[in-house]
Design a protein around this motif. Structure first.
Motif, PDB file in Angstrom:
ATOM      1  N   VAL A  83       0.885  -1.437   0.349  1.00  0.00           N
ATOM      2  CA  VAL A  83       0.066  -0.024   0.099  1.00  0.00           C
ATOM      3  C   VAL A  83       0.790   1.217   0.223  1.00  0.00           C
ATOM      4  N   THR A  84       0.550   2.095  -1.128  1.00  0.00           N
ATOM      5  CA  THR A  84       1.373   3.362  -0.924  1.00  0.00           C
ATOM      6  C   THR A  84       0.902   4.567  -0.229  1.00  0.00           C
ATOM      7  N   GLY A  85       1.790   5.118   0.418  1.00  0.00           N
ATOM      8  CA  GLY A  85       1.260   6.286   1.307  1.00  0.00           C
ATOM      9  C   GLY A  85       2.449   7.339   0.935  1.00  0.00           C
ATOM     10  N   THR A  86       1.721   8.464   1.283  1.00  0.00           N
ATOM     11  CA  THR A  86       2.535   9.934   1.181  1.00  0.00           C
ATOM     12  C   THR A  86       2.955  10.434   2.364  1.00  0.00           C
ATOM     13  N   ALA A  87       3.895  10.936   2.754  1.00  0.00           N
ATOM     14  CA  ALA A  87       4.552  11.448   3.807  1.00  0.00           C
ATOM     15  C   ALA A  87       3.758  13.022   4.154  1.00  0.00           C
ATOM     16  N   SER A  88       3.296  13.171   5.216  1.00  0.00           N
ATOM     17  CA  SER A  88       2.598  14.558   5.573  1.00  0.00           C
ATOM     18  C   SER A  88       2.621  14.959   7.069  1.00  0.00           C
ATOM     19  N   LYS A  89       2.483  15.980   7.139  1.00  0.00           N
ATOM     20  CA  LYS A  89       2.426  16.572   8.687  1.00  0.00           C
ATOM     21  C   LYS A  89       1.351  16.354   9.391  1.00  0.00           C
TER      22      LYS A  89
END
Length: 171
Positions: A83-89
């Protein structure tokens, strides 16, 4: 004992079925007979991963998957989908907190060959096409029935990563 000239038919008793071999469970309770082929299983649910570092150089993301196995029993290994996830605050994060990746895994499976006392190893990885995968953290559980937040070691400096899991029949 029969008339002269009559033949006595002797019928052999039916062959006995091979006895099941005793297993550790049967040795503790002699009334319990478990076939030697039976392999105990325990249910496994991995709901999500949180606070992971971004492992990909391009795109500020991680392609997350989890490998789970019983320590010393490599044939017990199960792997989630990637599962692809994008880094975020994260909401409520401090000024110095790093961006991190959260993913929903929604994995349901079974670990085969589990016996009481076994340790369950969780390894969270980033899928790379050029390498075997970067480790994003690891954890060990020694009790079936564990459910909740499983803190990952080796998640990277400044990251407090964890999995949300359930082992066995828990609430």
């Amino acid at each position: 004992m029969g008339c002269p000239g009559s033949k006595l038919n002797v019928v052999a008793p039916p062959a006995a079925a091979p006895a099941a071999q005793a297993t550790p469970a049967a040795q503790k309770d002699p009334n319990l007979l478990v076939p030697a082929e039976a392999k105990p299983t325990t249910s496994l649910k991995i709901y999500s991963a949180h606070g992971l570092r971004s492992a990909d150089l391009v795109g500020n993301k991680s392609d997350v998957y989890v490998e789970v196995e019983i320590e010393g029993k490599s044939d017990s290994k199960v792997t989630t989908a990637v599962v692809t996830g994008t880094a975020s605050k994260k909401e409520g994060a401090g000024e110095n907190d790093k961006n991190s990746v959260d993913v929903d895994l929604q994995f349901v499976g079974e670990l085969k060959g589990y016996v009481a006392g076994d340790k369950i190893l969780f390894t969270v990885k980033d899928k790379d096409f050029m390498t075997s995968g970067d480790s994003l953290g690891k954890a060990t559980v020694a009790e079936i029935g564990f459910g909740g937040k499983l803190v990952l070691e080796g998640a990277g400096e400044g990251f407090q990563a964890h999995l949300m899991v359930q082992l066995g029949d828990g609430t």
